[in-house]
Design an enzyme around this catalytic site. Structure first.
Site, short mmCIF file in Angstrom:
data_model
loop_
_atom_site.label_atom_id
_atom_site.label_comp_id
_atom_site.label_asym_id
_atom_site.label_seq_id
_atom_site.Cartn_x
_atom_site.Cartn_y
_atom_site.Cartn_z
N SER A 98 0.79 -1.24 0.00
CA SER A 98 0.00 0.00 0.00
C SER A 98 0.81 1.28 0.00
O SER A 98 0.22 2.37 -0.08
CB SER A 98 -0.95 0.01 1.20
OG SER A 98 -1.96 -0.93 0.98
N TYR A 195 -10.46 2.16 6.33
CA TYR A 195 -9.44 1.81 5.33
C TYR A 195 -9.99 0.77 4.36
O TYR A 195 -10.52 -0.26 4.78
CB TYR A 195 -8.22 1.25 6.05
CG TYR A 195 -7.01 1.04 5.17
CD1 TYR A 195 -5.97 1.96 5.18
CD2 TYR A 195 -6.89 -0.07 4.35
CE1 TYR A 195 -4.85 1.78 4.38
CE2 TYR A 195 -5.78 -0.25 3.55
CZ TYR A 195 -4.76 0.67 3.57
OH TYR A 195 -3.66 0.50 2.79
N SER A 196 -9.86 1.04 3.07
CA SER A 196 -10.36 0.08 2.08
C SER A 196 -9.54 0.17 0.79
O SER A 196 -9.40 1.25 0.20
CB SER A 196 -11.83 0.38 1.78
OG SER A 196 -12.27 -0.38 0.67
N ASN A 197 -9.04 -0.98 0.34
CA ASN A 197 -8.32 -1.02 -0.93
C ASN A 197 -9.18 -0.54 -2.09
O ASN A 197 -8.68 -0.02 -3.09
CB ASN A 197 -7.83 -2.44 -1.20
CG ASN A 197 -6.64 -2.80 -0.32
OD1 ASN A 197 -5.62 -2.14 -0.36
ND2 ASN A 197 -6.79 -3.84 0.49
N SER A 362 5.10 -11.68 5.80
CA SER A 362 3.84 -10.98 6.09
C SER A 362 2.94 -11.95 6.81
O SER A 362 3.30 -13.11 7.03
CB SER A 362 3.18 -10.49 4.80
OG SER A 362 2.77 -11.61 4.03
N ASN A 363 1.75 -11.46 7.18
CA ASN A 363 0.80 -12.26 7.96
C ASN A 363 1.43 -12.74 9.26
O ASN A 363 1.17 -13.84 9.73
CB ASN A 363 0.27 -13.44 7.14
CG ASN A 363 -1.02 -13.99 7.71
OD1 ASN A 363 -1.88 -13.24 8.18
ND2 ASN A 363 -1.17 -15.31 7.70
S1 HEL Z 1 -3.63 -3.90 4.75
C1 HEL Z 1 -2.71 -2.73 5.75
C2 HEL Z 1 -1.67 -2.18 4.77
N1 HEL Z 1 -2.26 -2.21 3.47
C3 HEL Z 1 -3.49 -2.92 3.30
C4 HEL Z 1 -2.92 -3.50 2.04
C5 HEL Z 1 -1.69 -2.77 2.39
N2 HEL Z 1 -2.72 -4.88 1.97
C6 HEL Z 1 -3.70 -5.75 1.88
O1 HEL Z 1 -4.87 -5.39 1.81
C7 HEL Z 1 -3.28 -7.18 1.84
C8 HEL Z 1 -4.07 -7.93 2.78
C9 HEL Z 1 -3.63 -9.36 2.85
C10 HEL Z 1 -2.24 -9.50 3.36
C11 HEL Z 1 -1.98 -10.87 3.94
C12 HEL Z 1 -0.54 -10.90 4.38
O2 HEL Z 1 -0.26 -10.48 5.52
O3 HEL Z 1 0.28 -11.28 3.55
N3 HEL Z 1 -2.86 -11.08 5.06
C13 HEL Z 1 -3.75 -12.07 5.11
O4 HEL Z 1 -3.89 -12.87 4.22
C14 HEL Z 1 -4.57 -12.10 6.38
N4 HEL Z 1 -5.53 -13.18 6.39
C15 HEL Z 1 -3.66 -1.70 6.26
C16 HEL Z 1 -1.98 -3.45 6.88
C17 HEL Z 1 -1.21 -0.77 5.14
O5 HEL Z 1 -0.35 -0.72 6.01
O6 HEL Z 1 -1.71 0.22 4.58
O7 HEL Z 1 -0.59 -2.87 2.03
#
Ligand code: HEL
Length: 399
Positions: A98, A195-197, A362-363
């Site tokens: 992001s 927050y929304s993609n 991540s995750n």
């Molecule tokens: S999420 C956040 C971050 N943003 C948003 C965007 C980004 N990323 C996403 O929407 C990816 C979401 C899935 C990521 C995945 C992982 O961790 O790899 N997570 C899962 O699958 C969870 N079940 C708000 C953290 C931001 O910092 O702006 O980048």
């Protein structure tokens, strides 16, 4: 590994590093000189400890680079590639997630400067019938106050199977908006921050409609080219990262399950909301230039920096986050979470000091929370004892 360079000079060792650890003096204020509060020198030992913790918590590698008025500090820990065990480098490219949102916002604010877009006009003026509510404005979208549901909440409810289902997919922007519109909106237009993609998918549609070109061309012509960002690419729908890069490893939801190499993917689920590839150097240059006012007029930058409070330490402007640190310094930039990579990229208000910190996993909430400590080390210097445990919560990022 910790190193520092001054200007284009040689890498300095540990002794020289300690000599650099002198608090910067406030600039002498004149009629044209903005007053800059003194910033303490970066705490590179603290930064190294943050990266060590991130690796201990499951990241294969972590890197951080600080650019501070001609001085560069580089810190790394762990590996870029689990198969070859190549050490991670601050020159490695990575997926920025992001952090892409700031690039998209910059392009749209340049279009505002060119009188081709009005922030308070309905999105539907430019994209007729795209959204089910004519009250949703461009400003609502860029500040996450549109109420458009984030379709990625469902897409990645299960992290690994959700990712594998889309890793090679190519979506149109309109397909992604349609996924969002299947769900009720989260709030009335302008009523709340959520927050929304989806908002930055709409931003991509606006860029393509108004410029008549792809977002790739817009990023290239308006940001990447002018700033000479040699490591920054938008390759969608290609799945490979060009040149030398850190591989990204997704942490499965099941404890103890092996990391999933997520490096190759289209990132089509995000596009203008999250598909740029870059490096620590380029992100430092980008945020420094942005905050110094080199990418848009002063009036537009002021719009970008009109912040809505998100929680006690975070606020959101237009594609731009503000983080309020324990030492009273606020920094401006964005965070990113894309499968395999966490990124923090922030600069001081005057763009004089920038930090990019990355972990190639991540995750993993612990790693995300730990990496936030890089901001404290980079901008607050050595912590006073009472601040040692003050690290923003991972949950605050999403909220
Ligand atoms: S999420 C956040 C971050 N943003 C948003 C965007 C980004 N990323 C996403 O929407 C990816 C979401 C899935 C990521 C995945 C992982 O961790 O790899 N997570 C899962 O699958 C969870 N079940 C708000 C953290 C931001 O910092 O702006 O980048």
């Amino acid at each position: 590994m910790v190193s520092a360079t001054v200007g284009r000079g040689a890498v300095l060792g540990a002794v020289a590093l300690s000599l650099l650890a002198v608090p910067a003096r406030a600039a002498t204020a004149g009629p044209d000189t903005p007053v800059r509060a003194a910033l303490p020198a970066p705490d590179t030992a603290g930064l190294a400890a943050v990266l060590r913790s991130a690796v201990a918590q499951g990241a294969p590698g972590a890197l951080a680079r600080i650019d501070d008025r001609g001085r560069t500090y580089r810190v790394t820990q762990g590996v870029a590639d689990r198969a070859t065990r190549r050490a991670i480098s601050t020159d490695d490219r990575f997926r920025i997630g992001s952090v892409t949102k700031t690039f998209s916002a910059v392009v749209l604010l340049q279009l505002v400067d060119e009188h081709r877009l009005s922030l308070d006009a309905p999105v539907n003026r430019y994209l007729p019938n795209l959204l089910p509510d004519d009250r949703i404005t461009v400003r609502h979208v860029l500040s996450h106050r549109s109420g458009l549901y984030d379709y990625t909440d469902d897409m990645f409810a299960s992290s690994v199977s959700g990712f594998e289902a889309v890793r090679k997919k190519v979506f149109t922007y309109r397909q992604l908006v349609a996924l969002s519109l299947k769900k009720p909106r989260t709030n009335a237009p302008g009523a709340a921050y959520a927050y929304s993609n989806t908002n930055f998918v709409v931003a991509g549609l606006l860029i393509e409609k108004l410029t008549g070109r792809s977002v790739r061309t817009a990023y290239q012509d308006r940001v990447i080219g002018p700033l000479k960002l040699k490591d920054t690419f938008y390759v969608h729908p290609d799945t490979a990262i060009p040149g030398r890069y850190a591989r990204g490893y997704l942490t499965p939801d099941t404890a103890g399950a092996p990391l999933v190499d997520a490096t190759a993917q289209t990132v089509s689920w995000a596009q203008s909301a999250g598909a740029i590839i870059s490096s620590a150097r380029d992100l430092d240059v980008f945020y420094s230039a942005l905050l110094k006012g080199k990418l848009m007029s002063a009036a537009r930058l002021a719009e970008m920096e009109r912040f809505t409070k998100v929680n006690s330490t975070t606020a959101y402007g237009l594609g731009l986050r503000r983080r309020d640190l324990s030492c009273g310094v606020s920094v401006y930039g964005h965070t990113g979470a894309v499968q395999g990579y966490y990124t923090y990229a922030f600069s001081t208000k005057d763009g004089g000091r920038s930090l990019t910190a990355v972990a190639n996993t991540s995750n993993n909430g612990k790693v995300l929370e730990t990496l936030a400590g890089a901001l404290e080390s980079a901008f607050c210097g050595k912590p006073a004892p009472r601040h040692r445990a003050t690290v923003p919560s991972a949950r605050t990022l999403r909220s």
